[in-house]
Design an enzyme around this catalytic site. Structure first.
Site, mmCIF file in Angstrom:
data_model
loop_
_atom_site.group_PDB
_atom_site.id
_atom_site.type_symbol
_atom_site.label_atom_id
_atom_site.label_comp_id
_atom_site.label_asym_id
_atom_site.label_seq_id
_atom_site.Cartn_x
_atom_site.Cartn_y
_atom_site.Cartn_z
ATOM 1 N N CYS A 165 0.839 -1.210 0.000
ATOM 2 C CA CYS A 165 0.000 0.000 0.000
ATOM 3 C C CYS A 165 0.865 1.249 0.000
ATOM 4 O O CYS A 165 0.550 2.239 -0.639
ATOM 5 C CB CYS A 165 -0.886 0.040 1.233
ATOM 6 S SG CYS A 165 -1.859 -1.420 1.441
ATOM 7 N N GLU A 203 -3.534 3.790 -8.337
ATOM 8 C CA GLU A 203 -2.663 2.800 -7.712
ATOM 9 C C GLU A 203 -2.525 1.605 -8.651
ATOM 10 O O GLU A 203 -3.513 0.963 -9.004
ATOM 11 C CB GLU A 203 -3.261 2.346 -6.377
ATOM 12 C CG GLU A 203 -2.335 1.421 -5.627
ATOM 13 C CD GLU A 203 -2.885 1.000 -4.276
ATOM 14 O OE1 GLU A 203 -4.075 0.656 -4.195
ATOM 15 O OE2 GLU A 203 -2.111 1.007 -3.309
#
Ligand code: ADP
Length: 481
Positions: free
Chosen positions: A284, A383
């Protein structure tokens, strides 16, 4: 169709799912099947939540903080004793290189050591009030906590979320990711061996839209902890809202590393490459954007590309810089980003190499550096969750800050400059949960509070902050006149 796969753990007993169905488990390094897990669903979640409720109101609720801590510390030691076995399982199941898997297991043990030691140190407070009154603020566990975690760091996530919740006095129901949870099954066995009482830790393996959805929408949980994609995070938060259940969400990131022209370049280069190739970019807090001051842009990307070209990708047991990504779906998703970047004319300026151990059935991707990338392009905004680093030039401090804060995410950031005033000015203005100055900690330390701003989520895990998340304050006002 009964296959007698027992990976569901409720009330200290292993069982099949109530539907007797299973999910195939694949090794990312080869694409081959390595086993099955039970496909738990709502019926299993109901049993797990009931067991957790009973343990909260009974055995765990009656266990002193020091005793809870002792059990967790014992589990930490047990994990350390089984470190090599756990690391091999983790590497096989996730595809990550052995050295990273070993680090992950050491971190998992450390979570239990840290929170074991912290369990009896979560003090309350007193508040000066009116004369003749004494006010106490005590911290109480939330109750039954539901945990839904991803596949990128299964063992570490188990430590991070379960150790903190149990230390604070909660009981737990964990739904690990269907893609990778073999280490969690083994960790749960070890938790049982050290004597964590029945119902305190319950694990239901299964799919997100079945077991996960059943847990997040359950009416008898008191708290939810979720780590995963922003899209699923939205579903979780909506489900939690329906039942007025508070939650902590740790979602994705598009974390910047900001390099000024006075930076120590030799120090920055390996850290910047490491922060995007760690776990093959499936972190992450991966440093997926490198913002470079225009005056050193060419010089810096040339040196960065040279390092990226040296990165080697292979199977987990070849133990190189990078392993495969988790699945064919993930590989195709990352390749989709790379194909669209190519179609948009964005140049690849550095790329790692595949080792012969990267066999064709595995899910391999070459780590790639692209640039210059427009700050609005999807590669600079979304992302990717793969080993893809984008280089973006900037002019000055204000420009760097604008670009760094210019995505929907806000998880962590790195600042590379020797100018102390600039370090602090930027650290204060960056809309992220962690800032590293002249360094970068993708994944970060166990002791360091971690969490996001904006679409990266809310609430904090790790460190003492996590204990606050897993507790709620109660104010007691005593009139002693
Ligand atoms: P990733 O993109 O990393 O796979 P996901 O957000 O899809 O992340 O998955 C993270 C966790 O959330 C996994 O345990 C997955 O099973 C679970 N999950 C997926 N969909 C749902 C859902 N609809 N409700 C609850 N949990 C879910």
């Amino acid at each position: 169709m009964s296959k007698s796969v027992k990976t569901i753990f409720i009330n200290n007993k292993w069982s099949e799912s109530s539907n007797h169905d299973t999910i195939n488990v694949v090794a990312p390094s080869t694409g081959a099947s390595i086993g099955e897990i039970s496909r738990g669903d709502k019926a299993d979640i109901d049993l797990a939540v009931a067991a957790a409720r009973q343990a909260f109101e009974g055995v765990w609720g009656n266990t002193a903080a020091a005793d809870r801590g002792r059990l967790l510390s014992r589990l930490g030691l047990k994990i350390a004793e089984h470190a090599e076995e756990l690391a091999q399982l983790e590497a096989l199941d996730t595809g990550k290189a052995m050295k990273l898997a070993r680090n992950d297991i050491a971190a998992t043990a450390r979570y239990f050591e840290y929170y074991g030691g912290a369990a009896d140190k979560l003090h309350g407070d007193t508040i000066p009030f009116l004369n003749d009154y004494q006010v106490l603020i005590i911290r109480e566990p939330r109750g039954v906590a539901g945990h839904i975690i991803p596949w990128n760091y299964p063992a570490q996530m188990f430590g991070r979320t379960i150790a903190a919740a149990l230390a604070a006095g909660n009981t737990t129901v964990l739904k690990p990711a269907e893609e990778a949870c073999l280490s969690i099954i083994r960790l749960t066995e070890l938790a049982h061996e050290v004597g964590i009482p029945a119902g305190v830790l319950n694990v239901v393996t299964g799919n997100g839209d079945e077991a996960g959805a059943a847990l997040s929408s359950h009416k008898d949980i008191d708290f939810l902890s979720f780590t995963g994609s922003p899209e699923v995070g939205t579903l979780i938060q909506k489900a939690a809202a329906d039942n007025h259940v508070p939650c902590v969400l740790e979602l994705g990131g598009k974390s910047p590393q900001i390099v000024f022209d006075d930076a120590d370049i030799e120090k920055a280069l390996p850290v910047i490459v490491g922060a995007i190739i760690q776990n093959t970019g499936q972190t992450c807090s991966a440093g997926s954007r490198v913002l470079i001051q225009r005056t050193i842009y060419e010089e810096f990307v040339t040196a960065l590309a040279k390092r990226m070209n040296g990165v080697r990708v292979g199977s987990h047991d070849a133990d190189l810089d990078c392993g495969p990504v988790i699945s064919a779906v993930q590989r195709d998703r990352v390749n989709g980003f790379l194909d669209r970047a190519k179609a948009d004319g964005i140049a690849v300026i550095g790329q790692g190499k595949l080792d012969p151990s990267a066999v064709s059935g595995g899910f391999y991707i070459k780590p790639t550096l692209l640039g210059p990338v427009d700050e609005e392009h999807e590669l600079a905004q979304d992302e990717v969750f793969g080993p893809v680093l984008v280089a973006i030039p900037f002019d000055d401090e204000d420009d760097a800050l604008r670009i760094a804060n210019g995505t929907e995410f806000g998880l962590i950031a790195g600042i590379w400059t020797e100018n102390g005033g600039r370090q602090m000015r930027l650290a204060k203005k960056l809309r992220v949960g962690q800032v590293y100055i002249n360094g970068y900690g993708a994944g970060g330390g166990i002791e360091l509070p971690f969490g996001g701003f904006k679409r990266s989520g809310h609430g904090r895990e790790k460190g003492f902050e996590a204990l606050k998340e897993y507790t709620v304050s109660k104010t007691i006002v005593i009139n002693h006149k």
